[in-house]
Design an enzyme around this catalytic site. Structure first.
Site, short mmCIF file in Angstrom:
data_model
loop_
_atom_site.label_atom_id
_atom_site.label_comp_id
_atom_site.label_asym_id
_atom_site.label_seq_id
_atom_site.Cartn_x
_atom_site.Cartn_y
_atom_site.Cartn_z
N SER A 125 0.85 -1.20 0.00
CA SER A 125 0.00 0.00 0.00
C SER A 125 0.88 1.25 0.00
O SER A 125 1.63 1.46 -0.95
CB SER A 125 -0.97 -0.05 1.19
N GLU A 138 -9.34 -5.65 -3.79
CA GLU A 138 -8.68 -4.68 -2.92
C GLU A 138 -9.67 -3.91 -2.04
O GLU A 138 -9.36 -3.54 -0.90
CB GLU A 138 -7.88 -3.69 -3.77
N HIS A 183 -7.61 -5.93 0.50
CA HIS A 183 -6.42 -5.08 0.62
C HIS A 183 -5.65 -5.43 1.89
O HIS A 183 -6.23 -5.58 2.97
CB HIS A 183 -6.85 -3.62 0.65
#
Length: 525
Positions: free
Chosen positions: A215, A331, A434
Site C-alpha cells: 500500500s 482490494e 487489501h
C-alpha cells in the site's frame, strides 16, 4: 473485573513480542556500539529500535533527517522504538512499539546468526497506512521468518501525516534544496543510506538491497525507484498494491503543496513557522485532526522527485533493477463504488454513468453486469482498479517497457479465513482484500493469530515466501520445485501473471483492457 478483561489482551501482546534469551549480541556500527540479543529458538540476532537519524523535533520538525552524532558507551537495542505520531485509523494495525512520538526515526534488524562465507542479501520493508498511520513494529511485518531464509531483514519507521508531508513556502525558503514536504520519503532514504553504511556489520551485502512494501509502503517503493537520490541504493524492488501514480496518492506540484500548507496554517491560527515549531506535538496534531479536508501529499519537489513517476520511467531514469509487483483480487469491496446501493442492474448502470458520463458504454463492456453476482464482481473490480490496482498496473507497465531488467507480475487471490471470534464471521468476500497478503508474504500468519488459519494458508505462505526469497537473493523468483513464473516482456499484449491462490498457477493477463481504458481516463497514457 476490569483486570480480568484486560488480561487476555496483555497475554496476546506478550506472545507477539520477539522471544529473547539472556545472550546479548554486541556490534560496533558507524555511530557507536549497540546491544541486541540472540534468539536461540530461531538462531537469529535481533536488534530493535536502532536510531538512524537525529530525532526530528524542535527546530528539526519539518526538516530532512539529519545525520546522527556518535555516542559513547553501549546503546541498548532490544525493544522497538516509538512509532510516528498518528491516530488509530486502521483497525487491523497492532503495534509492539514503545508509545508514539515525533522522535520516531528507528529501524529494526533481524539477521541470521553465525558467520557466512558470503555477505547475505538484504530486505528493507516499508509499512503501509496511507502515509497517515503505520509502524515497523507491527507483527505482520516481523522480519524473523525472512531472516531464517538467509536474508538480513530490516523494517524502518518514517514520519507520517502533518509531520511527514507538510509543505509551506517558508519551509521551502529555509531549505537547502528550495523545497518542502516529502520528509517521510526522505526518512526512508536516510534508512537506506544507513543500510548502505552499516548492514555489512550484520552480515548483509550493501550491494544487494531489495526494498519492498505494501500500500503506502509499495507507493514508497515506486517513489524510491524513481528518485535520483535513492535509485542507486537498491538492487531490486517488490511492490504489493500501490504506486505513486494517479489516482493513488500521486505526488502533487510544490506550488499546490505549499498553498495547501499555507491554508492549513491560516485555518489553524498560526502566524509564523516559528510558532508552528514551538507548538506541542499534541496541540499541533489535534489541530491537524480537526482540520477537515487537509491531506498532505508527497511532492514533486525538484529534489527527491524531479518529475511525475510516468515521466521519470519513460525517460529510463528510474532504478534499473528487477521488479516483482502485483495486487489483490478484491482490494476494496464493490459497495464502495455502489455507495450503499444494492447490486441491481439499474443501480449499477446509474453509478457507472455518474462516474463515466461520456464513456459509460465502454465501461459496462469492460465491467459487465448480466447478473447480480456478476455485478458484485464488476463493482468490486472497478472499485479496486480505481483505488489501487490500476496505479500498480501502470508501474508494472512502465517498468517492463522502459527497462531491460525482468518484471514479474502476480495477482493474490487467496481469500483470508474469517476471524476466530464467531461474532465477526461474515459472508464470503468477493476476493482477497487489501493488505490481506502481508502475513502470507512475510511468513507471519502465526503472529496475526486473530484469523482461523488452516494448513492450506500455511502452504500458500510457504510457496510465496520461497518465491520472494529467491527474488531477493537472485533477482529471479524461480527455483526447482516451484511453478515456473515467467517475466513479462515489453511487447506482451497478455503478459504472464502468477495467480497466488490455494493452487498457484501462471495465466495470461485477462483484464488489461480495463487498465488501458483507465490509462486514458487518468491521463497517464
Amino acid at each position: 473485573m476490569k483486570n480480568f478483561l484486560i488480561l487476555p489482551v496483555c497475554i496476546l501482546l506478550y506472545l507477539q513480542l520477539p522471544a529473547q534469551t539472556n545472550n546479548p549480541v554486541l556490534l560496533n556500527i558507524k555511530n557507536g556500539k549497540i546491544e541486541g540479543y540472540h534468539d536461540a529458538q530461531k538462531n537469529l540476532n535481533v536488534f530493535l529500535g536502532i536510531p538512524f537519524a537525529k530525532p526530528p523535533v524542535g527546530d528539526l520538525r519539518w526538516k530532512a533527517p539529519q545525520p546522527l552524532e556518535a555516542w559513547n558507551g553501549i546503546k541498548s537495542t532490544k525493544k522497538f522504538g516509538p512509532s510516528p505520531v498518528q491516530a488509530n485509523v486502521f483497525s487491523d494495525m497492532v503495534f509492539r512499539r514503545d508509545g508514539q512520538s515525533e522522535d520516531c526515526l528507528y529501524l529494526n534488524v533481524w539477521a541470521p546468526a553465525g558467520k557466512s562465507k558470503e555477505k547475505l542479501p538484504v530486505l528493507v520493508y516499508f509499512y503501509g497506512g496511507g502515509f497517515v498511520a503505520g509502524d515497523g513494529s507491527e507483527p505482520r511485518y516481523d522480519g524473523a521468518a525472512m531472516a531464517q531464509k538467509g536474508i538480513v531483514t530490516v523494517t524502518t519507521n518514517y514520519r507520517l501525516n502533518i509531520f511527514g508531508f507538510y509543505a509551506h513556502p517558508q519551509l521551502s525558503k529555509e531549505s537547502e534544496y528550495g523545497a518542502s514536504g516529502n520528509y517521510g520519503l526522505l526518512d526512508q532514504l536516510a534508512a537506506l543510506q544507513w543500510v548502505r553504511d552499516n548492514i555489512a556489520v550484520f552480515g548483509g551485502d550493501p550491494e544487494k538491497v531489495t526494498i519492498a512494501g505494501e500500500s503506502a509502503g509499495s507507493i514508497s517503493v515506486s517513489a524510491q525507484m524513481a528518485s535520483p537520490l535513492s535509485k542507486d541504493l537498491i538492487a531490486g524492488a517488490i511492490g504489493e498494491s500501490g504506486a505513486a501514480i494517479k489516482p493513488t496518492l500521486a505526488p502533487v506540484s510544490l506550488a499546490e503543496a505549499e498553498a495547501n500548507g499555507k491554508r492549513f496554517a491560516e485555518k489553524a491560527g498560526y502566524s509564523s513557522l516559528a510558532e508552528m515549531r514551538n507548538t506541542s506535538t499534541e496541540e499541533l496534531f489535534e489541530k491537524y485532526k480537526a482540520s477537515e479536508g487537509f491531506r498532505f501529499s508527497s511532492v514533486i519537489d525538484g529534489y527527491f522527485l524531479p518529475k511525475p513517476l510516468p515521466e521519470i520511467f519513460r525517460s529510463r531514469k528510474q532504478a534499473q533493477v528487477p521488479l516483482l509487483v502485483g495486487w489483490n483480487s478484491a482490494e476494496i469491496p464493490g459497495t464502495s463504488f455502489m455507495q450503499g446501493q444494492p447490486y441491481s442492474e439499474e443501480n449499477y448502470i446509474n453509478k457507472v454513468k455518474q462516474a463515466y458520463p461520456e464513456d459509460y458504454k465502454e465501461v459496462l463492456k469492460l465491467y459487465p453486469h448480466s447478473s447480480k453476482e456478476e455485478i458484485e464482481q464488476s463493482a468490486t473490480a472497478l472499485a479496486s482498479d480505481r483505488f489501487i490496482a490500476y496505479s500498480t498496473w501502470k508501474w508494472f507497465d512502465l517498468q517492463r517497457k522502459n527497462s531491460e531488467e525482468p518484471v514479474y507480475r502476480y495477482l493474490f487471490s487467496k481469500i483470508r479465513p474469517p476471524l476466530k471470534t464467531a461474532a465477526a464471521r461474515q459472508t464470503q468476500p468477493a476476493g482477497a482484500a487489501h493488505a490481506s497478503e502481508i502475513p502470507y508474504f512475510l511468513g507471519n500468519l502465526e503472529l496475526t493469530d486473530e484469523y482461523a488459519w488452516t494448513a492450506e494458508d500455511y502452504k500458500v505462505s510457504k510457496l510465496i515466501q520461497q518465491y520472494l526469497a529467491n527474488f531477493i537473493k537472485t533477482g529471479n523468483p524461480n527455483s526447482e520445485g516451484l511453478p515456473e513464473w515467467p517475466s513479462a516482456k515489453a511487447g506482451d499484449a497478455s503478459p504472464p501473471v502468477l495467480i497466488m491462490a490455494t493452487e498457484s498457477k501462471v495465466k495470461e493477463a485477462e483484464d488489461d483492457a480495463r487498465y488501458l481504458f483507465l490509462d486514458k481516463a487518468y491521463g497517464n497514457d
